[in-house]
Design a protein around this motif. Sequence first.
Motif, short mmCIF file in Angstrom:
data_model
loop_
_atom_site.label_atom_id
_atom_site.label_comp_id
_atom_site.label_asym_id
_atom_site.label_seq_id
_atom_site.Cartn_x
_atom_site.Cartn_y
_atom_site.Cartn_z
N LEU A 150 45.16 34.42 36.81
CA LEU A 150 43.52 34.84 37.52
C LEU A 150 42.49 33.81 37.53
N GLY A 151 42.91 33.16 37.19
CA GLY A 151 41.64 31.55 37.30
C GLY A 151 40.70 31.84 36.89
N ILE A 152 41.12 32.28 35.09
CA ILE A 152 39.72 32.62 34.66
C ILE A 152 39.84 31.56 33.32
N TYR A 156 35.98 31.32 28.82
CA TYR A 156 36.32 33.15 28.69
C TYR A 156 37.56 33.48 27.60
N ARG A 157 38.43 32.50 27.67
CA ARG A 157 39.68 32.76 26.86
C ARG A 157 39.66 33.34 26.38
N ALA A 158 39.19 32.72 24.86
CA ALA A 158 38.87 33.34 23.57
C ALA A 158 38.79 34.68 23.51
N ARG A 159 38.09 35.60 23.95
CA ARG A 159 37.63 36.66 24.41
C ARG A 159 38.48 38.01 25.09
N PHE A 190 34.74 42.25 31.42
CA PHE A 190 35.64 41.72 31.57
C PHE A 190 35.25 42.40 32.97
N GLY A 191 34.77 43.29 32.59
CA GLY A 191 34.99 43.88 34.85
C GLY A 191 34.05 42.70 35.04
N GLU A 192 32.92 42.25 35.11
CA GLU A 192 32.29 41.33 35.02
C GLU A 192 31.88 40.10 35.60
N ILE A 193 32.68 39.61 34.79
CA ILE A 193 33.38 37.87 34.80
C ILE A 193 34.40 38.67 36.07
N LEU A 194 35.10 39.05 35.81
CA LEU A 194 36.52 39.21 36.80
C LEU A 194 35.99 39.67 38.10
N GLY A 195 34.52 40.18 38.23
CA GLY A 195 33.64 40.36 39.18
C GLY A 195 33.53 38.88 40.27
N ASP A 196 32.82 38.11 39.38
CA ASP A 196 32.33 36.73 40.22
C ASP A 196 34.03 35.91 40.19
#
Length: 401
Positions: A150-152, A156-159, A190-196
């Motif tokens: 997902l290109g994270i 953010y990965r620890a969450r 997580f939705g906000e992170i993914l949206g960005d």
Amino acid sequence: MLDIAGFDLNTIGPDFIENPHPVLHRLRAEDPIHRNADGSVYLTRHDDCLKVYQSRDMLSDKTEAFGEKFGRCPLHTHHTTSLIFNDPPYHTVVRKLISGAFTPRKLAEFEPLIGDIVDRLLDRVEDLGELDLIEDFAKELPTEIISFMLGIPEEYRARLRGYSLAILGALDPVVPADRLAAGNTAVTEFGEILGDLIDHRRRNPDGAHEGEVLEALIFGEHEGRRLTQEELIQNCIFLLNAGHETTTSFVGNSVGLLLDNPDQHRLLLDDPALIAPAVEEFLRVESPLQIGNRLAGEDIQLSRGVLPKGTYIHTSIAAANRDPEVFADPDRVDITRKPNRHIAFITGIHVCLGATLARVEGRIALGRFVQRFPKLVSNGPRTRVPLARFRGYATLPVRVG
């Protein structure tokens, strides 16, 4: 002695979560189509579960049920938008769009990436010597893989596991208010992170690294249809949940089984080629997903009668995978078992989209772990994740040398 007639899946406690199998064995033998107090039924026979999963008349849509359970909230939006809790035609379209991220070419790209991740994690395990297998290995593996997919970014990965546990925990039969609140917070954050991330990749499609599937999800089309922004966000969360907590639990459960069955551990050490059937046996004996659900869209004939249209069905994957009618000596771990008709990945139109990837992860991660650390031993008491629907360890202390 437990009163099986009075058993209710909606009132289970920690004893059932710790070891459900004594109860499941009795249900399967005495009351395989067990009716709970709320009118739902709990199926424990392999053939009954298989028939429900393979029937196109059994529905997965949970819009009404989740509306009653969650109300209007982020959890409701997530679970009614993502792939798993929907039926055709929506399910068909979204599955085809997501499956573009799991093509043979993409899976071929994943194998060396998984190998590199596993080797790096095993180096750290060796340095530690004594460790919590869950914290220091099992959860790190899917975190790294899903982050590649997902290109994270690393920050953010620890969450990710916390998000996954919070969202999945809300699917248990009975969920306290604090767990619902945690699930809603996880979906929102997580939705906000993914949206960005989605917005960034849409603007920069050429910046995707090898193994990333986000670009395929954003720009993939089926008959002119693309995933909307909301569908992208919620199905990326679904991919996290489908590939993160279940993989963590699968790795932890598998190592736990090897520790509890030293004869099978020795067998795998002596013959590394057994890793493929071993993976299937670990999935059978300790399935990360323990309970599924369907709503009967039409009457369905099962082993002990007909379930009428409108019946809410709980399928016990855990019980089906230890059905003595299908598996000889079902409680025994046998890494040479063939055939192995387990339903850990379900079957039918909702068969796990990432099943092939999960098997690759298991073969590489467990195969290399076992061969690199032949002196693996327990190093303290274990604890279980306190969920009924999903089975895994919260902690698993081990020593590797």
